[in-house]
Scaffold this motif. Sequence first.
Motif, PDB file in Angstrom:
ATOM      1  N   TRP A 134      -5.150 -29.839 -38.500  1.00 11.93           N
ATOM      2  CA  TRP A 134      -4.274 -30.658 -37.664  1.00 11.93           C
ATOM      3  C   TRP A 134      -3.776 -29.805 -36.506  1.00 11.93           C
ATOM      4  O   TRP A 134      -3.359 -28.667 -36.692  1.00 11.93           O
ATOM      5  N   ARG A 135      -3.836 -30.379 -35.304  1.00 12.57           N
ATOM      6  CA  ARG A 135      -3.443 -29.656 -34.094  1.00 12.57           C
ATOM      7  C   ARG A 135      -2.049 -30.087 -33.649  1.00 12.57           C
ATOM      8  O   ARG A 135      -1.783 -31.275 -33.470  1.00 12.57           O
ATOM      9  N   ASP A 136      -1.169 -29.112 -33.476  1.00  3.93           N
ATOM     10  CA  ASP A 136       0.172 -29.360 -32.956  1.00  3.93           C
ATOM     11  C   ASP A 136       0.088 -29.395 -31.435  1.00  3.93           C
ATOM     12  O   ASP A 136      -0.052 -28.351 -30.787  1.00  3.93           O
ATOM     13  N   GLN A 137       0.166 -30.588 -30.886  1.00  2.00           N
ATOM     14  CA  GLN A 137      -0.016 -30.764 -29.445  1.00  2.00           C
ATOM     15  C   GLN A 137       1.124 -30.180 -28.620  1.00  2.00           C
ATOM     16  O   GLN A 137       0.994 -30.026 -27.394  1.00  2.00           O
ATOM     17  N   SER A 138       2.233 -29.856 -29.266  1.00  2.00           N
ATOM     18  CA  SER A 138       3.368 -29.294 -28.528  1.00  2.00           C
ATOM     19  C   SER A 138       3.192 -27.809 -28.246  1.00  2.00           C
ATOM     20  O   SER A 138       3.972 -27.229 -27.481  1.00  2.00           O
ATOM     21  N   LYS A 139       2.173 -27.191 -28.845  1.00  2.00           N
ATOM     22  CA  LYS A 139       1.954 -25.759 -28.676  1.00  2.00           C
ATOM     23  C   LYS A 139       0.738 -25.510 -27.800  1.00  2.00           C
ATOM     24  O   LYS A 139      -0.232 -26.264 -27.815  1.00  2.00           O
ATOM     25  N   GLY A 140       0.802 -24.454 -27.028  1.00  2.00           N
ATOM     26  CA  GLY A 140      -0.261 -24.131 -26.080  1.00  2.00           C
ATOM     27  C   GLY A 140      -1.508 -23.587 -26.760  1.00  2.00           C
ATOM     28  O   GLY A 140      -1.501 -23.229 -27.935  1.00  2.00           O
ATOM     29  N   ASN A 141      -2.584 -23.530 -25.977  1.00  2.00           N
ATOM     30  CA  ASN A 141      -3.874 -23.067 -26.506  1.00  2.00           C
ATOM     31  C   ASN A 141      -3.841 -21.612 -26.961  1.00  2.00           C
ATOM     32  O   ASN A 141      -4.679 -21.202 -27.769  1.00  2.00           O
ATOM     33  N   ASP A 142      -2.898 -20.838 -26.457  1.00  2.00           N
ATOM     34  CA  ASP A 142      -2.820 -19.425 -26.821  1.00  2.00           C
ATOM     35  C   ASP A 142      -1.925 -19.181 -28.032  1.00  2.00           C
ATOM     36  O   ASP A 142      -1.797 -18.043 -28.478  1.00  2.00           O
ATOM     37  N   ASP A 143      -1.318 -20.240 -28.540  1.00  2.00           N
ATOM     38  CA  ASP A 143      -0.415 -20.099 -29.682  1.00  2.00           C
ATOM     39  C   ASP A 143      -1.217 -20.156 -30.977  1.00  2.00           C
ATOM     40  O   ASP A 143      -1.818 -21.183 -31.293  1.00  2.00           O
ATOM     41  N   PRO A 144      -1.247 -19.062 -31.757  1.00  3.10           N
ATOM     42  CA  PRO A 144      -2.034 -19.068 -32.995  1.00  3.10           C
ATOM     43  C   PRO A 144      -1.497 -20.054 -34.037  1.00  3.10           C
ATOM     44  O   PRO A 144      -2.206 -20.400 -34.983  1.00  3.10           O
ATOM     45  N   GLY A 145      -0.268 -20.516 -33.868  1.00  4.84           N
ATOM     46  CA  GLY A 145       0.303 -21.452 -34.815  1.00  4.84           C
ATOM     47  C   GLY A 145       0.052 -22.911 -34.489  1.00  4.84           C
ATOM     48  O   GLY A 145       0.627 -23.798 -35.130  1.00  4.84           O
ATOM     49  N   ARG A 146      -0.833 -23.170 -33.512  1.00 11.88           N
ATOM     50  CA  ARG A 146      -1.073 -24.561 -33.112  1.00 11.88           C
ATOM     51  C   ARG A 146      -1.904 -25.335 -34.133  1.00 11.88           C
ATOM     52  O   ARG A 146      -1.918 -26.560 -34.133  1.00 11.88           O
ATOM     53  N   TRP A 147      -2.619 -24.623 -35.033  1.00 10.99           N
ATOM     54  CA  TRP A 147      -3.468 -25.275 -36.021  1.00 10.99           C
ATOM     55  C   TRP A 147      -2.857 -25.164 -37.409  1.00 10.99           C
ATOM     56  O   TRP A 147      -2.410 -24.099 -37.821  1.00 10.99           O
ATOM     57  N   LEU A 148      -2.853 -26.268 -38.123  1.00 11.17           N
ATOM     58  CA  LEU A 148      -2.389 -26.302 -39.507  1.00 11.17           C
ATOM     59  C   LEU A 148      -3.561 -26.687 -40.396  1.00 11.17           C
ATOM     60  O   LEU A 148      -4.193 -27.723 -40.196  1.00 11.17           O
ATOM     61  N   LEU A 149      -3.842 -25.851 -41.395  1.00 10.64           N
ATOM     62  CA  LEU A 149      -4.880 -26.135 -42.378  1.00 10.64           C
ATOM     63  C   LEU A 149      -4.193 -26.690 -43.626  1.00 10.64           C
ATOM     64  O   LEU A 149      -3.277 -26.066 -44.173  1.00 10.64           O
ATOM     65  N   SER A 150      -4.621 -27.856 -44.073  1.00  9.94           N
ATOM     66  CA  SER A 150      -4.004 -28.482 -45.244  1.00  9.94           C
ATOM     67  C   SER A 150      -5.087 -28.975 -46.188  1.00  9.94           C
ATOM     68  O   SER A 150      -6.255 -29.079 -45.830  1.00  9.94           O
ATOM     69  N   MET A 151      -4.689 -29.305 -47.406  1.00 12.36           N
ATOM     70  CA  MET A 151      -5.681 -29.718 -48.396  1.00 12.36           C
ATOM     71  C   MET A 151      -5.082 -30.686 -49.411  1.00 12.36           C
ATOM     72  O   MET A 151      -3.864 -30.801 -49.559  1.00 12.36           O
TER      73      MET A 151
END
Length: 243
Positions: A134-151
């Motif tokens: 899931w991509r956090d659209q509020s964070k920039g492309n250079d932010d390593p925390g923009r992606w959330l891996l879930s299961m």
Amino acid sequence: MARAVGDLLADFDAELEHELELEKSWNVAPTDAVPIVLERLVDDGLKRQLHVARWGLVPSWAKDPSGGARLINARSETLLEKPSFRKAAVARRCAVPADGYYEWKKGEGKSKQPYYVHPDDGGGLVFAGLYEWWRDQSKGNDDPGRWLLSMSILTADTPTAQSSDSVFDELTALHDRVPLPMSTETMEAWLDPREDDAAGLVDLVRAGAHDAAAGWTLDAVGAAVGNVRNNSPELIQPVEGLF
């Protein structure tokens, strides 16, 4: 889930894409970080990797990750009918390692007894799972925390007893559903991203659930496990059950 990263890498013949930290836990709760094993096609080669994901699947189209806490489990029978799961079932399947899991058995009135379900040989469990990015659209492309891996972990009806398989009678008395276990053979097929027959793979894993769970045992444990703030090896120590 109290195994170390190095042990998991060895057990699953996996590698790391990035360095990761994994805290031992004897009381994993929804939204906690847990290890998953997945396979990806990288430069035309198949790579098996260990990742850490949030327990509770967040679909890629979700507005925010808050709904993931409601998607910790996915019913294997209706997997391909659910918008939250069907795309992941085709392309993003994973294995979820665990040392065991807890289930509560109801007695008379309000009395309940927790049980710890685990392999009787001291080994680990492997559940069929799905993962999603899931991509956090509020964070920039250079932010390593923009992606959330879930299961999410697949569930199925508790396997029925065949001949004198007493553990399945115990499991049925405990609950009518179980997290869907995999053997080494079914895991190999489930993880392969080149396979796109999701319905056939679900059938394969469900068919192997009886053999995968044949070595399980159930231990009554203390009620402290009911509080997520409690987290220590004492939680899995057997006690005298109420019933």
